[in-house]
Design an enzyme around this catalytic site. Structure first.
Site, short mmCIF file in Angstrom:
data_model
loop_
_atom_site.label_atom_id
_atom_site.label_comp_id
_atom_site.label_asym_id
_atom_site.label_seq_id
_atom_site.Cartn_x
_atom_site.Cartn_y
_atom_site.Cartn_z
CG ASN A 237 -33.44 67.79 -62.26
OD1 ASN A 237 -33.63 68.01 -61.19
ND2 ASN A 237 -32.35 67.08 -62.98
CG ASN B 168 -25.41 71.24 -67.31
OD1 ASN B 168 -26.60 71.11 -67.60
ND2 ASN B 168 -24.51 70.54 -67.42
CG HIS C 236 -22.00 66.68 -65.39
ND1 HIS C 236 -21.98 66.02 -66.64
CD2 HIS C 236 -21.06 65.52 -64.95
CE1 HIS C 236 -21.38 64.99 -67.20
NE2 HIS C 236 -20.75 64.58 -65.95
CG ASP D 108 -19.94 68.25 -68.68
OD1 ASP D 108 -20.94 69.01 -68.51
OD2 ASP D 108 -19.90 67.08 -69.17
CD GLU E 121 -29.82 65.14 -61.32
OE1 GLU E 121 -28.72 64.94 -62.16
OE2 GLU E 121 -30.90 64.82 -61.65
#
Length: 195
Positions: free
Chosen positions: A14, A107, A109, A150, A179
């Site tokens: 990523n 972030n 997830h 999260d 992603e």
């Protein structure tokens, strides 16, 4: 020029995707990658693309000052990163970083939060739980970081189907594709204040 710092703990696919996305941008650059592990692939991936990477210890991360100094040294004019992006980073963000960068740490997830989030829910563990529960869809959630795992404000979600025959590894491949397709674009839109 907007500066992005990436925190990563693993192979760095990523992180590499994000660096490549912004490699020709005239307005956004990935200034630095920081990791809690010197023996992971992210360093080689980003270094070959001209982005420096640094390793910090657990104590340095908890203290905050050494990590903040690395972030400052890697930025341009204002000695701050405009956004901190977590890309496969496995540690909970320390209070000194949260306090220094309020509302500027995001972030990704690998599930549709609030489902399958929290401590221990990362990577293949998430996909195994999704398959075991018989979910018909899963996806990604890009969210701001706060002091809880999260639970920060959701910025963006994208979905993909889960077929009854899918293995956790097949679900992982679908989620990775989401992603790679969406994370850089969401970063770009955030820094351009489009979302």
């Amino acid at each position: 020029m907007k500066n992005v710092a990436i925190f990563a703990s693993g192979s760095g696919t990523n992180a590499e995707n994000i660096v490549r996305y912004f490699s020709k941008s005239e307005t956004i650059k990935v200034a630095v990658v920081l990791s809690n592990n010197r023996n992971v692939g992210v360093h080689a991936r980003v270094n070959k693309l001209g982005v420096p990477s640094f390793v910090f210890s657990r104590e340095e991360f908890a203290d905050g000052a050494p990590v903040l100094a690395k972030l400052s040294a890697a930025s341009d004019v204002y000695k701050r990163q405009d956004l901190i992006v977590l890309a496969g980073f496995m540690n909970k963000i320390s209070d000194p970083l949260l306090n220094a960068y309020p509302g500027k740490i995001i972030n990704i997830h690998p599930a549709l939060l609030p489902k399958y989030g929290g401590k221990g829910m990362y990577g293949i563990h998430v996909h195994k739980a999704v398959v075991a529960a018989g979910e018909r869809e899963t996806g990604i959630t890009i969210h701001y970081i706060d002091e809880h795992y999260d639970e920060g404000t959701v910025i963006f979600q994208a979905k993909c189907p889960v077929l009854p025959s899918d293995t956790p590894e097949e679900v992982a491949a679908k989620v990775h594709a989401l992603e790679y397709a969406h994370y850089p674009k969401v970063i770009e839109d955030l820094l351009a204040a489009r979302i």
